[in-house]
Design a protein around this motif. Structure first.
Motif, short mmCIF file in Angstrom:
data_model
loop_
_atom_site.label_atom_id
_atom_site.label_comp_id
_atom_site.label_asym_id
_atom_site.label_seq_id
_atom_site.Cartn_x
_atom_site.Cartn_y
_atom_site.Cartn_z
N LEU A 47 0.82 -1.21 0.00
CA LEU A 47 0.00 0.00 0.00
C LEU A 47 0.85 1.26 0.00
CD1 LEU A 47 -3.05 -0.66 2.37
CD2 LEU A 47 -3.09 -0.13 -0.07
N ALA A 48 1.93 1.25 0.78
CA ALA A 48 2.82 2.41 0.84
C ALA A 48 3.44 2.69 -0.52
CB ALA A 48 3.89 2.20 1.89
N ARG A 49 3.87 1.62 -1.21
CA ARG A 49 4.47 1.80 -2.54
C ARG A 49 3.44 2.36 -3.53
NH1 ARG A 49 6.68 -2.98 -3.23
NH2 ARG A 49 4.86 -3.92 -4.23
N ALA A 50 2.22 1.82 -3.49
CA ALA A 50 1.18 2.32 -4.39
C ALA A 50 0.81 3.77 -4.09
CB ALA A 50 -0.07 1.43 -4.28
N PHE A 51 0.77 4.13 -2.81
CA PHE A 51 0.48 5.51 -2.42
C PHE A 51 1.55 6.45 -2.99
CE2 PHE A 51 0.18 9.23 0.24
CZ PHE A 51 -1.16 9.34 0.55
N ASP A 52 2.81 6.06 -2.86
CA ASP A 52 3.90 6.90 -3.36
C ASP A 52 3.86 7.01 -4.89
OD1 ASP A 52 4.80 7.35 -0.81
OD2 ASP A 52 6.35 5.80 -0.86
N GLU A 53 3.52 5.91 -5.56
CA GLU A 53 3.42 5.96 -7.02
C GLU A 53 2.28 6.85 -7.48
OE1 GLU A 53 5.34 1.56 -8.05
OE2 GLU A 53 3.18 1.77 -7.73
N MET A 54 1.18 6.85 -6.74
CA MET A 54 0.08 7.76 -7.04
C MET A 54 0.53 9.21 -6.88
SD MET A 54 -3.61 8.13 -5.08
CE MET A 54 -2.79 8.70 -3.56
N LEU A 55 1.25 9.51 -5.79
CA LEU A 55 1.73 10.87 -5.57
C LEU A 55 2.73 11.28 -6.65
CD1 LEU A 55 2.28 11.06 -1.71
CD2 LEU A 55 0.36 11.93 -3.03
N ASP A 56 3.57 10.35 -7.08
CA ASP A 56 4.52 10.66 -8.14
C ASP A 56 3.80 11.04 -9.42
OD1 ASP A 56 6.64 10.17 -6.45
OD2 ASP A 56 7.02 8.15 -7.20
N ALA A 57 2.75 10.29 -9.77
CA ALA A 57 1.98 10.59 -10.97
C ALA A 57 1.24 11.92 -10.83
CB ALA A 57 0.98 9.46 -11.25
N TYR A 58 0.75 12.18 -9.63
CA TYR A 58 0.04 13.44 -9.36
C TYR A 58 0.96 14.64 -9.60
CZ TYR A 58 -2.49 16.95 -6.54
OH TYR A 58 -3.15 18.07 -6.10
N THR A 59 2.22 14.51 -9.21
CA THR A 59 3.18 15.60 -9.37
C THR A 59 3.74 15.67 -10.79
OG1 THR A 59 3.81 15.40 -7.04
CG2 THR A 59 5.31 16.59 -8.48
N ALA A 60 4.18 14.51 -11.29
CA ALA A 60 4.86 14.48 -12.59
C ALA A 60 3.92 14.75 -13.75
CB ALA A 60 5.56 13.13 -12.78
N ARG A 61 2.67 14.29 -13.65
CA ARG A 61 1.73 14.46 -14.77
C ARG A 61 0.84 15.68 -14.59
NH1 ARG A 61 1.51 9.42 -17.43
NH2 ARG A 61 3.41 8.31 -16.81
N ASP A 62 0.96 16.33 -13.43
CA ASP A 62 0.14 17.51 -13.14
C ASP A 62 -1.35 17.18 -13.29
OD1 ASP A 62 -0.28 20.13 -12.33
OD2 ASP A 62 -0.24 20.92 -14.39
N THR A 63 -1.75 16.04 -12.73
CA THR A 63 -3.15 15.64 -12.80
C THR A 63 -3.99 16.52 -11.86
OG1 THR A 63 -2.91 13.99 -11.03
CG2 THR A 63 -2.53 13.25 -13.30
N PRO A 64 -5.29 16.65 -12.15
CA PRO A 64 -6.12 17.55 -11.34
C PRO A 64 -6.40 17.05 -9.93
CG PRO A 64 -7.46 16.43 -12.98
CD PRO A 64 -6.04 16.09 -13.29
N ASP A 65 -6.28 15.75 -9.71
CA ASP A 65 -6.57 15.21 -8.38
C ASP A 65 -5.90 13.84 -8.22
OD1 ASP A 65 -8.24 13.42 -9.79
OD2 ASP A 65 -9.94 14.77 -9.57
N LEU A 66 -5.99 13.30 -7.02
CA LEU A 66 -5.34 12.02 -6.73
C LEU A 66 -6.03 10.86 -7.44
CD1 LEU A 66 -4.66 12.43 -2.89
CD2 LEU A 66 -3.03 12.70 -4.77
N ARG A 67 -7.33 10.94 -7.63
CA ARG A 67 -8.02 9.85 -8.33
C ARG A 67 -7.48 9.71 -9.75
NH1 ARG A 67 -12.62 7.88 -6.81
NH2 ARG A 67 -13.44 9.84 -5.97
N THR A 68 -7.36 10.83 -10.43
CA THR A 68 -6.84 10.80 -11.80
C THR A 68 -5.43 10.24 -11.82
OG1 THR A 68 -8.21 12.72 -12.34
CG2 THR A 68 -6.43 12.18 -13.87
#
Length: 421
Positions: free
Chosen positions: A379-400
């Motif tokens: 879960l921790a790894r998946a959470f960090d990967e979501m945050l990385d995508a949120y920052t790197a892709r400039d997505t509008p929210d965490l779900r995206t």
């Protein structure tokens, strides 16, 4: 866009498409389930009459491995609902990087109107109806709403009788005595707790003393409330279908669990002797409480546009599948209220189901500490990967961001495997 579960799931996919590196043709394939099945289930009731129930199984995507997904018993179960849930399971298993695809099944029934004997007959009949499309290397069911270890034992036994041998890895979520794993019952609630803690850390907030409201006090909601309370959070409101209780000074979660165990629901808790001085509250009012964290842990589509406009929680952690409608999601985004998406927040159950499946295939059991450590690591790894995508892709929210990770993993698997024939 429709606010039904299937419409929500497809809209969430389409919202993430511009940010995900997925071929357009592959993405179109990802919107359609591989196969669905509807079965008629005649069951002899205790009074001698025969009633026909409808059962369903949707196998959404198997590019990354065998299908995986729960079985639910509820009056509202439909093909569209299980299709949406199978899609969410596909993105969930990909996000937490399990070698699974996604599936879901269910029976349209009211389990409260069935005796134990009738429930067993229904479960065995459903298993016979879907047995040609399930199996340890094909499709591995698990518990979901209104099903549990008991039903999984019946499913395993029925499948094993047809196979002529014991086949424990055909389902997960079984009793430990027949191949289940330590930690499975609490897995989803523990996962919600872990992601809630991680979200507070990300926001720079302290979970100790934070106010929390939990809608839904079944297995997931009650475990989440208990574990968060043990970590110092102040659980101020909980509810179930009968209503809820609220105390701004904090609730005695263990006392509420005892009351529910004795009576079957939260109803009457405020008037019961020996319990803390809490006030009754409706489910609608609970969703609008001014709290640090709101955890919807009941059913789909409870956070509607109207609720989103009034919602006062600092963060939403989706313990249920699809609790926020697509329109409400947009409102929360505009209001800068972060949402930890369901495909991450409630993934603890499928992670520990995977660990049970692995143990069955190895015929070797792990202890609770090992299971919980592996759950937290994944879960921790998946959470960090979501945050990385949120920052790197400039997505509008965490779900995206979560969808970007999942869609790219499934899309890549399809690209590597190609198209048959």
């Amino acid at each position: 866009m429709s606010d039904d579960a299937l419409g929500n799931m497809l809209a969430q996919m389409e919202n993430a498409e511009p940010y995900a590196d997925v071929d357009a043709g592959v993405f179109e394939r990802l919107k359609h389930p591989e196969r669905t099945l509807k079965v008629s289930l005649p069951v002899e009731r205790d009074d001698g009459t025969v009633e026909i129930f409808e059962g369903f199984r949707c196998q959404f995507d198997s590019a990354r491995g065998p299908f995986k997904g729960g079985i639910r018993y509820h009056p509202t179960v439909s093909m569209d609902e299980v299709t949406a849930l199978a899609g969410w399971m596909t993105w969930k298993t990909a996000l937490v990087d399990l070698p699974y695809g996604g599936a879901k099944g269910g029976v349209a029934c009211n389990p409260k109107e069935l005796s134990d004997c009738e429930t067993e007959k229904l479960t065995r009949r459903y298993t016979e109806g879907v047995r040609r499309m399930i199996g340890p290397d094909m499709d591995v069911p698990a518990p979901d709403m209104n099903t549990g270890a008991r039903e999984m034992a019946w499913m395993m036994d029925t499948y094993s009788m047809y196979g002529g041998r014991v086949i424990p890895d055909v389902v997960t979520g079984k009793p430990i005595e027949v191949g289940g794993t330590a930690g499975r019952v609490e897995a989803t609630g523990r996962g919600v707790t872990i992601t809630t803690r991680r979200m507070f850390e990300y926001l720079g907030e302290d979970l100790d003393g934070a106010t929390v409201a939990v809608q839904g006090f079944g297995n997931v909601g009650s475990v989440t409330a208990r574990l968060l309370s043990s970590m110092g959070a102040n659980v101020v409101a909980v509810s179930d279908v009968s209503g809820g209780v609220h105390d701004a000074d904090g609730l005695d979660v263990m006392a509420i669990e005892r009351h529910v165990s004795e009576t079957g629901s939260i109803a009457g808790y405020t008037d019961a002797d020996g319990y803390d001085d809490a006030d009754a509250i409706t489910n609608g009012d609970l969703l609008r409480l001014d709290v640090d964290a709101l955890i919807p842990a009941a059913i789909e589509n409870v956070i509607t546009e109207d609720v989103a406009e009034d919602l006062r929680a600092s963060v939403v952690v989706e313990a249920a599948n699809g609790p926020t409608t697509f329109a409400a999601d947009g409102i929360l985004r505009e209001r800068d209220i972060p949402v930890v998406p369901d495909i991450l927040a409630n993934a603890g159950g499928v992670i520990v189901s995977y660990l049970e499946w692995v143990q069955n295939s190895q015929q070797y059991s792990w202890d609770l500490e090992q299971v919980n450590d592996d759950l937290e690591t994944k879960l921790a790894r998946a959470f960090d990967e979501m945050l990385d995508a949120y920052t790197a892709r400039d997505t509008p929210d965490l779900r995206t961001a979560a969808y970007v990770v999942a869609l790219e993993r499934v899309g890549k698997a399809h690209e590597m495997r190609g198209l048959f024939p």
